[in-house]
Enzyme design. Structure first.
Site, PDB file in Angstrom:
ATOM      1  NE  ARG A  90      -3.409   2.467   2.697  1.00  0.00           N
ATOM      2  CZ  ARG A  90      -4.292   2.698   3.656  1.00  0.00           C
ATOM      3  NH1 ARG A  90      -4.484   1.818   4.620  1.00  0.00           N
ATOM      4  NH2 ARG A  90      -4.980   3.829   3.671  1.00  0.00           N
ATOM      5  CG  ASN A 144     -11.028  -0.932  -0.820  1.00  0.00           C
ATOM      6  OD1 ASN A 144     -12.172  -0.822  -1.240  1.00  0.00           O
ATOM      7  ND2 ASN A 144     -10.631  -0.390   0.326  1.00  0.00           N
ATOM      8  CB  CYS A 164     -18.096   0.495   0.293  1.00  0.00           C
ATOM      9  SG  CYS A 164     -17.036   1.947   0.552  1.00  0.00           S
ATOM     10  CG  HIS A 194     -13.736   3.888  -2.767  1.00  0.00           C
ATOM     11  ND1 HIS A 194     -12.471   3.460  -2.430  1.00  0.00           N
ATOM     12  CD2 HIS A 194     -14.542   3.511  -1.741  1.00  0.00           C
ATOM     13  CE1 HIS A 194     -12.513   2.848  -1.268  1.00  0.00           C
ATOM     14  NE2 HIS A 194     -13.764   2.864  -0.831  1.00  0.00           N
ATOM     15  CE1 TYR A 244     -11.216   6.366  -1.033  1.00  0.00           C
ATOM     16  CE2 TYR A 244     -13.419   6.390  -0.084  1.00  0.00           C
ATOM     17  CZ  TYR A 244     -12.114   5.938  -0.070  1.00  0.00           C
ATOM     18  OH  TYR A 244     -11.696   5.062   0.903  1.00  0.00           O
TER      19      TYR A 244
END
Length: 421
Positions: A90, A144, A164, A194, A244
């Site tokens: 990440r 995700n 989500c 998102h 987002y």
């Protein structure tokens, strides 16, 4: 009822356990299996999970295992919350795109594509093993990028629904502002995972009074501050975009900000180290306050609600989920995965009708859906050219020189996770 959590060694799992304990009347779990290849983390998380159940007098049995097949055997539902490559991967997703002047984020843009390429093959392998063991099990995906992963699962014929926490977060926030019970608040929540907007906030049910104009008039500053967007933009839109959307509406500003501070992954990694130390304390039997900063607020409530409805229990009849479009948004193919309100029962999720969307929203949804088509193709079949095309199609990238540079970096940073590379 037996549930399995794949990625059960996550530091976030105690939040999920707390939800199972508090909401046991909604979802009466008899056996809960935490599955994770990281045995050391699993021992710490599993120990705290058992203490939370005991503290709240939950009679359910919690077990842990590194053996996926054994863990999912006989499960009524399997929850996926894994992170291929961990926080280290990440951290790369959030940093190397900045070298090209693009957003570094783990679920959208080039970083989001990297996560999809790492994740889809692993999730499909897990799902196939679940199907061999128990073909009737539901798969609830919180991994995700949820939209792409859920579409991969559905296209492969799995009984899957994506989840989500953005919608339930807005629901709880609006309920506090309106001083009502969250169950009274229903959202006209539309878009992709998102990439969503709250087009209405209704009291009492999906057809109730729309109080969004009242919310914006009386609490617009607080709402805009939470989104890190200017009040004037929210007022001009007349809707509440997901936070987002800031990556799209203020791309260059966000890139500058990201270049001046540690990545979110670095922050979370430090937090996880502290949390794991806490979990090792044999006297701890509640989720620590620090966990609230970890992210994923209200995921446990949303997961319990969804699992209860899918398994024929007492979940809410209407929930925001990720599922096939099937004509709901007429400008998208039926097999696109959208995030909207849906009726959920033991047969799955059926989206509610959505009013015609303003081109301002429909255009971006269509663009990102096209990117997701290409991203899934790259995840399933591999190849540098497929990666390049997906990046070129993404509205946060869209220039061939950026796409070329990002393709090289993506492959270089993820080679160990890409069998074709």
């Amino acid at each position: 009822m037996k549930l399995a959590v794949v990625g059960g060694g996550s530091t976030y799992t105690p939040e999920l356990i707390d939800g199972f304990a508090r909401l046991r009347d909604t979802l009466p779990v008899e056996e809960l299996v935490l599955v994770d290849p990281a045995a050391d983390r699993l021992e710490l998380v599993g120990g705290l999970a058992r203490r939370i159940f005991a503290k709240q007098d939950h009679a359910g049995k919690i077990t842990t295992t590194t053996d996926l097949d054994a863990g999912v055997a006989g499960a009524d539902a399997v929850l996926l919350q894994l992170r291929v490559g961990g926080q280290a991967a990440r951290n790369k997703d959030e940093t190397w795109p900045l070298e090209c002047g693009c957003i570094g984020q783990e679920t959208t843009g080039a970083g989001g594509l990297a996560k999809a390429l790492r994740t889809v093959p692993v999730v499909l392998d897990i799902a196939e093993r679940v199907r061999r063991t128990n073909p009737d099990a539901w798969i609830i995906d919180f991994t995700n990028p949820v939209g792409i992963v859920t579409r991969a699962l559905l296209q492969a014929g799995h009984k899957a629904v994506g989840l989500c926490n953005v919608a339930i977060g807005f629901q709880r926030k609006f309920a506090r502002l309106l001083d009502v019970n969250p169950s009274e608040v229903h959202l006209d929540h539309v878009g992709l995972n998102h990439l969503t907007w709250e087009l209405g906030v209704r009291l009492g049910g999906p057809d109730g009074e729309n109080v969004l104009p009242k919310l914006l008039a009386e609490h617009g500053d607080a709402i805009a501050d939470d989104l890190h967007m200017p009040r004037r933009l929210v007022d001009r839109l007349g809707v509440v975009p997901s936070y987002y959307l800031r990556y799209f509406y203020a791309h260059d500003e966000v890139v500058r900000e990201l270049g001046t501070k540690p990545s979110r992954a670095a922050e979370v990694a430090a937090m996880e180290k502290e949390l794991l130390a806490m979990y090792g304390d044999p006297t701890l039997d509640t989720k620590p306050e620090l966990l609230a900063k970890r992210g994923g607020a209200f995921y446990s409530e949303a997961a319990v609600d969804l699992a209860a409805s899918l398994l024929g229990g007492g979940g809410s009849p209407v929930q925001v989920v990720n599922t096939y479009n099937n004509g709901t948004l007429p400008f998208l193919p039926d097999d696109a995965v959208i995030e909207v309100q849906a009726r959920v029962d033991h047969g799955g999720a059926t989206p509610l009708a959505v009013h015609a969307l303003d081109p301002l929203y429909a255009g971006l949804i269509a663009n990102v859906t096209a990117y997701e088509d290409l991203a899934l193709e790259a995840a399933l079949r591999g190849g540098r050219d497929r990666v390049f095309k997906a990046l070129l199609a993404h509205p946060l990238i869209g220039q061939y020189d950026y796409a070329e540079g990002l393709t090289d970096r993506l492959i270089a940073h993820n080679r160990e996770h890409l069998a074709w590379a």
